[in-house]
Design a protein around this motif. Structure first.
Motif, PDB file in Angstrom:
ATOM      1  N   ILE A   1       9.054   0.340  -1.928  1.00 18.00           N
ATOM      2  CA  ILE A   1       8.511  -0.897  -2.479  1.00 18.00           C
ATOM      3  C   ILE A   1       8.828  -1.008  -3.985  1.00 18.00           C
ATOM      4  N   THR A   2       9.297   0.079  -4.602  1.00 14.01           N
ATOM      5  CA  THR A   2       9.710   0.040  -6.001  1.00 14.01           C
ATOM      6  C   THR A   2      11.215  -0.163  -6.139  1.00 14.01           C
ATOM      7  N   CYS A   3      11.834  -0.677  -5.087  1.00 18.75           N
ATOM      8  CA  CYS A   3      13.291  -0.849  -5.108  1.00 18.75           C
ATOM      9  C   CYS A   3      13.733  -1.777  -6.236  1.00 18.75           C
TER      10      CYS A   3
ATOM     11  N   PRO B   1      -0.942  -7.055  -0.837  1.00 14.42           N
ATOM     12  CA  PRO B   1      -0.782  -6.660   0.570  1.00 14.42           C
ATOM     13  C   PRO B   1      -0.449  -5.188   0.719  1.00 14.42           C
ATOM     14  N   LYS B   2      -1.095  -4.536   1.654  1.00 15.92           N
ATOM     15  CA  LYS B   2      -0.901  -3.104   1.872  1.00 15.92           C
ATOM     16  C   LYS B   2       0.187  -2.902   2.940  1.00 15.92           C
ATOM     17  N   ASN B   3       1.381  -3.273   2.598  1.00 14.30           N
ATOM     18  CA  ASN B   3       2.503  -3.165   3.528  1.00 14.30           C
ATOM     19  C   ASN B   3       3.331  -1.949   3.135  1.00 14.30           C
ATOM     20  N   LEU B   4       3.226  -0.900   3.890  1.00 14.92           N
ATOM     21  CA  LEU B   4       3.896   0.340   3.524  1.00 14.92           C
ATOM     22  C   LEU B   4       5.413   0.227   3.608  1.00 14.92           C
ATOM     23  N   ASN B   5       5.915  -0.706   4.378  1.00 15.46           N
ATOM     24  CA  ASN B   5       7.361  -0.799   4.547  1.00 15.46           C
ATOM     25  C   ASN B   5       8.056  -1.513   3.409  1.00 15.46           C
ATOM     26  N   GLY B   6       7.288  -2.150   2.514  1.00 16.33           N
ATOM     27  CA  GLY B   6       7.874  -2.800   1.347  1.00 16.33           C
ATOM     28  C   GLY B   6       8.658  -4.041   1.673  1.00 16.33           C
TER      29      GLY B   6
END
Length: 792
Positions: A239-241, A366-371
């Motif tokens: 998610i830090t891409c 949003p708590k989306n782990l996949n980013g």
């Protein structure tokens, strides 16, 4: 009746004294207000000559007869002609050798026209020396300056420094000369900075570690530990891409090159400015400035104590005793310290805000782990916190700036310096110290403190016993420092330019509306100038302060933002014309003053230049991720297929992330206090990653720093030492190799001294010959008178 006539009698006595001193007065009633009478003061030739000798003013003796040396830049004369002002409008000043004026040797000076022998600034200085006045005799110079200097269409032209000095005096002239030279030197820094930025931008796709962060098979499978307690979720590295890709632009090899270059650039700027300043000192006749500065009226009014002067051994009056002076110094220092602590308290308040709002953003986003969420892709909790905190920090900085400006003046007034120079130097140090802490403290926090003392997930470090210390992005805090610099530096430049343009314009607009009030009378130019705003004796002080703070941003933190010189260059090009527009159209003409240099600002810039080497080295070492990457590249990466001549950065991200076991969290009550992990069947549900170099769980020294950590620390310290010594050595060599006074200027000074000594020697011989001739004639006449009777 007495209260009415007393000012009238006092004014008449004052005017009578002026007339007695040889000045000519001309009374003119105001066109707009019949109750207002202007008294214009004219200084005749005899008065100008008398005070020029009294004030040791250097005036033209002979035109410069030295040959002009050819330069390698002569081939670019066509470019210089384009940038020069129109010489048919503003004629170039002829260069003269000068000498202190003496009425007894008036015939030896280069006097072609008595009306132009004393320039407007000299006339105004002489009038102000004998009586404080405004010189309205030369309005043409002001119009020419507006047309060829302040007008927007002249923004690309060089400044007419000689005319600025001729009309406004050397003190204002030296400011614009320094600002113009600083802006010209920024052009080189901006070009190199843009080149380094483009290097990072064009090579961002070759950034291996950023690719690993964005790769769904690498960064997408790495689950990171929560960055706060209870409310923060687990998250995946990819998610830090976006931030990692942006970081590749600024955190590249070009950053190191640019930091080294700026360490050399600042030395070249200061050394070449000394040479330019020496040229101006000679050209503007301030090399041997003989000026006994008078005490300030505020100082003399408080002189009630009698002491014995150590030099003259005579009684003199001072405002307070030695103990009183020490007490005032202690009180002033305490007040300055209190306000600096207040600034630090505001910085701590911003840190508390960052810690608090980070939890909120982490919980709300949003708590989306996949980013894959678009909001989470561009607005991570770190980014949202950084932007909002920077904006609030900027607002607080500007508010404290307005408050402390008045406080610093109050403290300096209480300190009661003796002369105006002492007053300005004292105020300069107070204001700069405050501005330094006010503008740079948040940048120092992000660069050198944030994310450095966070512990690890099982044993985090708490700030004020309540707030868990905030961490940097996995790529480091460099991008956040860049954001902080852009907001503060850019916002400050925009705010100052708007303020400098709008405030005087609105005040003058209101003043004209109240004064004219429907009148259709034609107002003379000098009366219109009278209704303009007062510049104030500290007018240039604020201009210098604004530029020195910018100079600090350009040099102290430039390793994190290579485009800072470009922003400063654009701002300064506008700043020169805005200042010129203010002085020629919105403010009354200041009393011209002599000045040899830029005063206390020179050592301040030298101090910033020395500190900048340390800060940029530490930014690259501790804020940037360059050193850990280099250590990994040369020591820990595995060459592909056994080829020991080629190393790779593959695996760097996984190498810099340590592993932590959820079961080892401290203070666990019922169940897992952290949410958002989901139902994973792989080992990632028990083993999470965090940014540090520590041994994994199960190791005999689990969670302690591993050998790679100590290698990185050693490399960082070695880098700082090497970079500092290399740049300081180059700075010392350049300072030694570049003389403060150029060879041509030295030749001019020697030629001028020779002509002055020759003139004095020849005149002395003429006077002696004339005296001896008179004595001989007298003796011969007496002898003839004595012998004639005897012969008869």
């Amino acid at each position: 009746m007495f209260m009415f006539f007393y000012p009238l009698r006092k004014r008449r006595a004052y005017e009578s004294n002026l007339i007695h001193d040889g000045l000519q007065l001309e009374a003119t009633r105001s066109v707009l207000d019949d109750r207002l009478v202007f008294v214009k003061v004219h200084a005749p030739w005899e008065v100008l000559c008398t005070y020029a000798e009294l004030m040791h003013i250097k005036l033209p003796l002979k035109p410069n007869d030295l040959k002009t040396r050819s330069s390698a830049f002569d081939n670019f004369n066509w470019l210089g002609k384009v940038l020069q002002v129109d010489e048919s409008i503003i004629k170039p000043e002829q260069e003269f050798f000068t000498a202190p004026f003496e009425r007894s040797r008036m015939n030896d000076f280069y006097i072609r026209d008595k009306d132009t022998f004393f320039n407007p600034a000299t006339r105004s200085r002489i009038c102000n020396f004998s009586y404080p006045s405004e010189d309205f005799t030369c309005p043409n110079e002001r119009y020419l300056l507006y047309r060829e200097w302040a007008h927007p269409r002249s923004i690309y032209k060089k400044q007419p420094l000689d005319l600025i000095r001729k009309y406004y005096g050397e003190k204002i002239g030296i400011y614009f000369a320094w600002l113009g030279y600083y802006t010209k030197m920024l052009l080189l820094a901006a070009i190199v900075g843009v080149a380094c930025f483009l290097y990072g931008y064009l090579n961002r796709n070759n950034c291996t570690w950023s690719k690993e962060v964005c790769d769904p098979n690498i960064g997408g499978t790495i689950v990171m530990c929560p960055q706060c307690d209870k409310l923060c979720p687990f998250w995946k590295l990819n998610i830090t891409c976006e931030s990692s890709q942006k970081l590749c632009i600024f955190d590249s090899f070009g950053t190191l090159v640019f930091a080294v270059f700026m360490g050399v650039w600042v030395t070249l700027f200061l050394e070449f400015w000394k040479r330019r300043q020496a040229e101006l000192e000679y050209e503007w006749d301030t090399v041997e400035l003989q000026q006994e500065e008078q005490p300030r009226p505020e100082y003399e009014a408080r002189c009630t104590h009698v002491v014995i002067n150590e030099i003259t051994q005579e009684e003199e009056r001072v405002p307070f005793t030695t103990w009183g002076k020490c007490l005032r110094a202690v009180l002033c220092a305490s007040a300055v310290l209190f306000w600096i602590l207040l600034i630090i308290a505001s910085v701590i308040g911003i840190i508390v805000y960052r810690l608090s709002v980070f939890i909120v953003f982490s919980a709300k986003l949003p708590k989306n782990l996949n980013g894959t969420d678009p909001i989470q892709k561009y607005l991570t909790p770190q980014t949202a916190t950084s932007i909002t905190a920077s904006l609030i920090s900027f607002v607080i900085i500007m508010i404290l700036n307005i408050i402390y400006e008045k406080v610093a003046i109050m403290i300096t007034n209480f300190e009661l310096p003796r002369t105006q120079t002492d007053y300005e130097n004292s105020l300069t140090m107070k204001m700069f110290l405050f501005q330094f802490v006010n503008y740079y403290s948040s940048c120092f926090y992000i660069a050198f403190f944030k994310g450095k003392f966070v512990g690890y997930p099982g044993d985090p470090v708490y700030w004020l016993g309540k707030y868990r210390n905030e961490e940097c992005d996995p790529g480091g805090c460099l991008l956040e420092l860049t954001t902080q610099l852009i907001i503060i530096m850019g916002g400050k430049a925009i705010w100052n330019n708007i303020q400098e343009v709008l405030l005087p314009w609105i005040k003058n607009l209101i003043g004209r509306y109240r004064t004219v009030s429907g009148s259709e009378k034609i107002t003379p130019r000098w009366e219109q100038d009278y209704h303009l705003q007062l510049m104030g004796r500290l007018g240039l002080f604020y201009e210098y302060l604004e530029m020195i703070i910018q100079f600090g941003f350009v040099t102290l933190f430039v390793a994190s933002f290579p485009l800072a010189p470009l922003l400063a260059l654009v701002n300064n090009i506008l700043e020169i014309r805005v200042d010129a527009w203010k002085m020629t159209t919105q403010y009354r003409r200041m009393v011209p003053e002599k000045a040899q240099d830029i005063g206390a600002w020179q050592p301040i810039m030298q101090g910033i230049a020395i500190l900048a080497v340390v800060t940029n080295a530490m930014i690259i070492a501790f804020t940037s991720d360059m050193i850990p990457r280099l250590v990994y590249y040369w020591s820990f990466s595995v060459p592909p297929y056994g080829d020991h001549t080629h190393y790779t950065m593959e695996g760097y991200i996984n190498n810099t992330l340590s592993i932590f076991n959820i079961a080892d969290f401290k203070n666990r009550s019922k169940g897992n206090p952290y949410t958002g992990l989901g139902n994973y069947t792989t080992c990632r549900q028990v083993l999470l990653m965090y940014r540090d170099f520590r041994y994994p769980p199960g190791h005999p020294q689990e969670y302690k720093h591993n050998i790679y950590y100590w290698h990185v620390i050693a490399a960082k310290l070695a880098f700082i030492i090497v970079m500092e010594h290399v740049i300081y050595s180059v700075k010392f060599f350049l300072s030694y190799a570049i003389p403060d006074v150029s060879k041509s200027t030295k030749s001019k000074i020697k030629r001028e001294k020779y002509l002055t000594q020759k003139l004095l020697h020849e005149n002395h011989l003429k006077d002696m010959t004339k005296s001896m001739g008179v004595i001989a004639e007298t003796i011969m006449g007496a002898a003839d008178n004595h012998l004639r009777p005897k012969l008869e």
